[in-house]
Motif scaffolding. Structure first.
Motif, PDB file in Angstrom:
ATOM      1  N   PHE A 277      11.393 -22.152 -19.119  1.00 28.53           N
ATOM      2  CA  PHE A 277      11.537 -21.399 -17.867  1.00 28.53           C
ATOM      3  C   PHE A 277      12.487 -20.218 -18.062  1.00 28.53           C
ATOM      4  O   PHE A 277      12.204 -19.106 -17.601  1.00 28.53           O
ATOM      5  CB  PHE A 277      12.057 -22.331 -16.778  1.00 28.53           C
ATOM      6  N   TYR A 278      13.585 -20.441 -18.741  1.00 23.41           N
ATOM      7  CA  TYR A 278      14.544 -19.360 -18.982  1.00 23.41           C
ATOM      8  C   TYR A 278      13.945 -18.288 -19.892  1.00 23.41           C
ATOM      9  O   TYR A 278      14.149 -17.091 -19.666  1.00 23.41           O
ATOM     10  CB  TYR A 278      15.823 -19.937 -19.602  1.00 23.41           C
ATOM     11  N   VAL A 279      13.189 -18.697 -20.916  1.00 27.28           N
ATOM     12  CA  VAL A 279      12.571 -17.727 -21.833  1.00 27.28           C
ATOM     13  C   VAL A 279      11.594 -16.833 -21.079  1.00 27.28           C
ATOM     14  O   VAL A 279      11.601 -15.597 -21.217  1.00 27.28           O
ATOM     15  CB  VAL A 279      11.875 -18.465 -22.982  1.00 27.28           C
ATOM     16  N   GLY A 280      10.730 -17.437 -20.246  1.00 27.05           N
ATOM     17  CA  GLY A 280       9.801 -16.635 -19.464  1.00 27.05           C
ATOM     18  C   GLY A 280      10.501 -15.766 -18.441  1.00 27.05           C
ATOM     19  O   GLY A 280      10.097 -14.620 -18.187  1.00 27.05           O
ATOM     20  N   PHE A 281      11.574 -16.292 -17.862  1.00 27.44           N
ATOM     21  CA  PHE A 281      12.336 -15.567 -16.856  1.00 27.44           C
ATOM     22  C   PHE A 281      12.956 -14.299 -17.439  1.00 27.44           C
ATOM     23  O   PHE A 281      12.957 -13.241 -16.804  1.00 27.44           O
ATOM     24  CB  PHE A 281      13.422 -16.501 -16.298  1.00 27.44           C
ATOM     25  N   GLU A 282      13.480 -14.400 -18.654  1.00 27.13           N
ATOM     26  CA  GLU A 282      14.092 -13.242 -19.292  1.00 27.13           C
ATOM     27  C   GLU A 282      13.056 -12.324 -19.941  1.00 27.13           C
ATOM     28  O   GLU A 282      13.227 -11.109 -19.966  1.00 27.13           O
ATOM     29  CB  GLU A 282      15.104 -13.702 -20.348  1.00 27.13           C
ATOM     30  N   MET A 283      11.974 -12.910 -20.446  1.00 31.44           N
ATOM     31  CA  MET A 283      10.956 -12.110 -21.124  1.00 31.44           C
ATOM     32  C   MET A 283      10.201 -11.209 -20.144  1.00 31.44           C
ATOM     33  O   MET A 283       9.642 -10.176 -20.537  1.00 31.44           O
ATOM     34  CB  MET A 283       9.975 -13.038 -21.839  1.00 31.44           C
ATOM     35  N   SER A 284      10.191 -11.569 -18.857  1.00 38.79           N
ATOM     36  CA  SER A 284       9.472 -10.763 -17.867  1.00 38.79           C
ATOM     37  C   SER A 284      10.114  -9.397 -17.643  1.00 38.79           C
ATOM     38  O   SER A 284       9.484  -8.504 -17.080  1.00 38.79           O
ATOM     39  CB  SER A 284       9.392 -11.522 -16.534  1.00 38.79           C
ATOM     40  N   ILE A 285      11.366  -9.237 -18.065  1.00 37.86           N
ATOM     41  CA  ILE A 285      12.044  -7.943 -17.915  1.00 37.86           C
ATOM     42  C   ILE A 285      11.507  -6.918 -18.912  1.00 37.86           C
ATOM     43  O   ILE A 285      11.445  -5.714 -18.620  1.00 37.86           O
ATOM     44  CB  ILE A 285      13.567  -8.135 -18.094  1.00 37.86           C
ATOM     45  N   ILE A 286      11.083  -7.380 -20.083  1.00 33.72           N
ATOM     46  CA  ILE A 286      10.686  -6.458 -21.156  1.00 33.72           C
ATOM     47  C   ILE A 286       9.509  -5.568 -20.758  1.00 33.72           C
ATOM     48  O   ILE A 286       9.560  -4.341 -20.968  1.00 33.72           O
ATOM     49  CB  ILE A 286      10.386  -7.257 -22.447  1.00 33.72           C
ATOM     50  N   PRO A 287       8.417  -6.098 -20.170  1.00 36.32           N
ATOM     51  CA  PRO A 287       7.317  -5.184 -19.777  1.00 36.32           C
ATOM     52  C   PRO A 287       7.730  -4.135 -18.758  1.00 36.32           C
ATOM     53  O   PRO A 287       7.327  -2.964 -18.875  1.00 36.32           O
ATOM     54  CB  PRO A 287       6.258  -6.140 -19.199  1.00 36.32           C
ATOM     55  N   ILE A 288       8.538  -4.515 -17.771  1.00 36.35           N
ATOM     56  CA  ILE A 288       8.996  -3.542 -16.782  1.00 36.35           C
ATOM     57  C   ILE A 288       9.850  -2.470 -17.445  1.00 36.35           C
ATOM     58  O   ILE A 288       9.737  -1.266 -17.140  1.00 36.35           O
ATOM     59  CB  ILE A 288       9.792  -4.255 -15.669  1.00 36.35           C
ATOM     60  N   LEU A 289      10.697  -2.885 -18.374  1.00 36.86           N
ATOM     61  CA  LEU A 289      11.550  -1.926 -19.079  1.00 36.86           C
ATOM     62  C   LEU A 289      10.707  -0.942 -19.890  1.00 36.86           C
ATOM     63  O   LEU A 289      10.968   0.268 -19.892  1.00 36.86           O
ATOM     64  CB  LEU A 289      12.512  -2.688 -19.988  1.00 36.86           C
ATOM     65  N   LEU A 290       9.665  -1.444 -20.551  1.00 32.63           N
ATOM     66  CA  LEU A 290       8.791  -0.569 -21.335  1.00 32.63           C
ATOM     67  C   LEU A 290       8.003   0.378 -20.439  1.00 32.63           C
ATOM     68  O   LEU A 290       7.769   1.546 -20.801  1.00 32.63           O
ATOM     69  CB  LEU A 290       7.840  -1.418 -22.183  1.00 32.63           C
ATOM     70  N   ILE A 291       7.577  -0.096 -19.267  1.00 30.56           N
ATOM     71  CA  ILE A 291       6.845   0.771 -18.338  1.00 30.56           C
ATOM     72  C   ILE A 291       7.750   1.891 -17.829  1.00 30.56           C
ATOM     73  O   ILE A 291       7.338   3.050 -17.721  1.00 30.56           O
ATOM     74  CB  ILE A 291       6.275  -0.069 -17.180  1.00 30.56           C
ATOM     75  N   ILE A 292       9.011   1.552 -17.496  1.00 31.37           N
ATOM     76  CA  ILE A 292       9.945   2.577 -17.014  1.00 31.37           C
ATOM     77  C   ILE A 292      10.230   3.599 -18.109  1.00 31.37           C
ATOM     78  O   ILE A 292      10.237   4.812 -17.867  1.00 31.37           O
ATOM     79  CB  ILE A 292      11.240   1.917 -16.511  1.00 31.37           C
ATOM     80  N   PHE A 293      10.452   3.136 -19.336  1.00 27.26           N
ATOM     81  CA  PHE A 293      10.751   4.057 -20.439  1.00 27.26           C
ATOM     82  C   PHE A 293       9.540   4.910 -20.819  1.00 27.26           C
ATOM     83  O   PHE A 293       9.675   6.103 -21.097  1.00 27.26           O
ATOM     84  CB  PHE A 293      11.223   3.272 -21.663  1.00 27.26           C
ATOM     85  N   GLY A 294       8.364   4.318 -20.837  1.00 29.11           N
ATOM     86  CA  GLY A 294       7.193   5.017 -21.347  1.00 29.11           C
ATOM     87  C   GLY A 294       6.431   5.837 -20.326  1.00 29.11           C
ATOM     88  O   GLY A 294       5.839   6.858 -20.670  1.00 29.11           O
TER      89      GLY A 294
END
Length: 415
Positions: A94-111
């Motif tokens: 649960f914690y891994v998925g909870f933290e991993m969900s930030i990465i796609p949003i971060l990539l969308i904002i940067f890209g």
């Protein structure tokens, strides 16, 4: 759920845009067949269906010029992380998925962000997430040791990761920055799904630390309710419509936090309704704002004037989503707010004045958003395209589930 994950993985190997959208629709229909149980399992299915539905809407809203294999892979990674959060029984997963969900949003904002400030917005998002999630990881590893502590600091260490994801007033600075810098489809997924991870995590962790949550809930309830009232007034000071919608999301989530910390069954039911309704409503608002921005090239309240005389269909969608945002029937937000207000007042009658002011001001800024942007003299706009059929279908797919689910609220009852 394992079948859904494996199927999404097979689709990811093909990297075909329309095939992915059609496959996600089939997965959504498959999840509808799983609504036969109750309790935490039903809650997981409901949020998984919300995630798939809004990601389908997100993929449909992407312009043809922005479609790429990289963006498709990022969206599929987001689906993976969200389903891991909602179906995992292990706290570590649960914690891994909870933290991993930030990465796609971060990539969308940067890209795919609009302005150079997107780097700063991404740093804010990452800093708040990492800083408040580390105590949660320690509490998961040393769960038996943490259960010996009954103080307010221990409560904050465990639940602050979810309160920052909501976000709670005081740790909300990252959300308006992320919304302003993110593209339209990024804001849709950020408001529609990412904010709900905090609510789901809070409900899930309350089964483990419910007594600790109940002992120290009074301060958080009062701070959230007062902070939501103040941020409702801040909405009237915003000239950027995207910033106003972002602050309205914080206002709605502050009401959910106050209700959940009252630890009543009525508040749990109302919180689920609000989170579901807010997912469709805020995503629809960001989507119709993106349609307006593509034509007027401005998000300013002062420059977007007289749209009702230029694009009546667009103004109709503005009215429908703004009315749903102020919990006008038959929106699903209406029963959710009634349940949460009842739960808060049953917890303490002394909050009666705050509840009245909160409900009044939070309704007025939606009226302000609609009237100032749709009415008044036009700003000498030249010719631009009207709303297309595809965009109207996209708006309908947001508005119909938002207003039709009120016909049978027992579908959302987890108990």
């Amino acid at each position: 759920m394992l079948e859904v994950l494996l199927s999404i993985g097979c689709v990811a190997l093909m990297c075909h845009w329309m095939l992915t959208v059609n496959s996600l629709i089939l997965f959504l229909l498959f999840l509808m067949l799983l609504i036969y149980d109750e309790g935490v399992y039903l809650l997981s299915v409901i949020f998984s269906m919300l995630s798939l539905w809004l990601i389908i809407m997100m993929l449909m809203s992407v312009d043809q010029s922005l479609k790429s294999h990289e963006l498709l892979i990022i969206c599929l990674l987001m689906i993976f992380s969200l389903i891991i959060v909602f179906i995992s029984e292990s706290m570590i997963m649960f914690y891994v998925g909870f933290e991993m969900s930030i990465i796609p949003i971060l990539l969308i904002i940067f890209g795919w962000g609009y302005q150079p400030d997107r780097i700063e917005a991404g740093i804010y998002l990452l800093s708040y997430t990492v800083f408040f999630s580390l105590p949660l990881l320690l509490s998961i590893f040393y769960m038996d040791y943490f259960k010996l502590f009954k103080g307010f600091i221990s409560c904050l260490m465990i639940f602050m990761a979810f309160l920052a994801k909501f976000p709670m007033v005081g740790v909300h600075v990252w959300l308006p920055r992320a919304h302003v810098e993110a593209p339209v489809f990024g804001s849709m997924i950020l408001a529609g799904i990412m904010l709900k991870l905090g609510g789901y995590g809070l409900i899930k962790m309350s089964f483990l630390w419910g007594d600790l949550l109940f002992q120290h809930s009074s301060m958080i309830i009062v701070v959230s309710l007062i902070g939501g009232t103040l941020l409702s007034g801040v909405c009237f000071m915003q000239s950027d419509m995207k910033m106003l919608i972002a602050y309205s999301s914080i206002v709605h989530m502050s009401l959910v936090i106050s209700g959940l910390f009252s630890m009543t069954e009525l508040a749990l039911w109302g919180s689920i309704l609000i989170m579901m309704g807010h997912g469709f409503c805020s995503s629809g608002l960001f989507c119709v704002l993106g349609l307006t921005y593509n034509r007027t090239l401005s998000r300013s309240v002062y420059l977007n004037k007289g749209i009702i005389s230029l694009m009546p269909i667009c103004s109709l969608w503005w009215f429908l989503f703004c009315s749903s945002n102020l919990s006008f029937p038959p929106s699903m937000n209406l029963p959710g707010e009634l349940f949460l207000f009842t739960a808060i007042l049953s917890w303490s009658n002394n909050l009666f004045i705050f509840v009245i002011v909160f409900s009044l001001i939070s309704s007025m800024y939606s009226i302000y958003l609609f009237s100032f942007s749709q009415q008044g003299p036009t700003m000498k706009f030249f010719s631009f395209n009207n709303i297309t059929v595809k965009e109207s279908v996209l708006m309908c797919l947001h508005w119909i589930p938002l207003n039709i689910l009120i016909l049978d609220l027992s579908v959302m009852s987890v108990y």
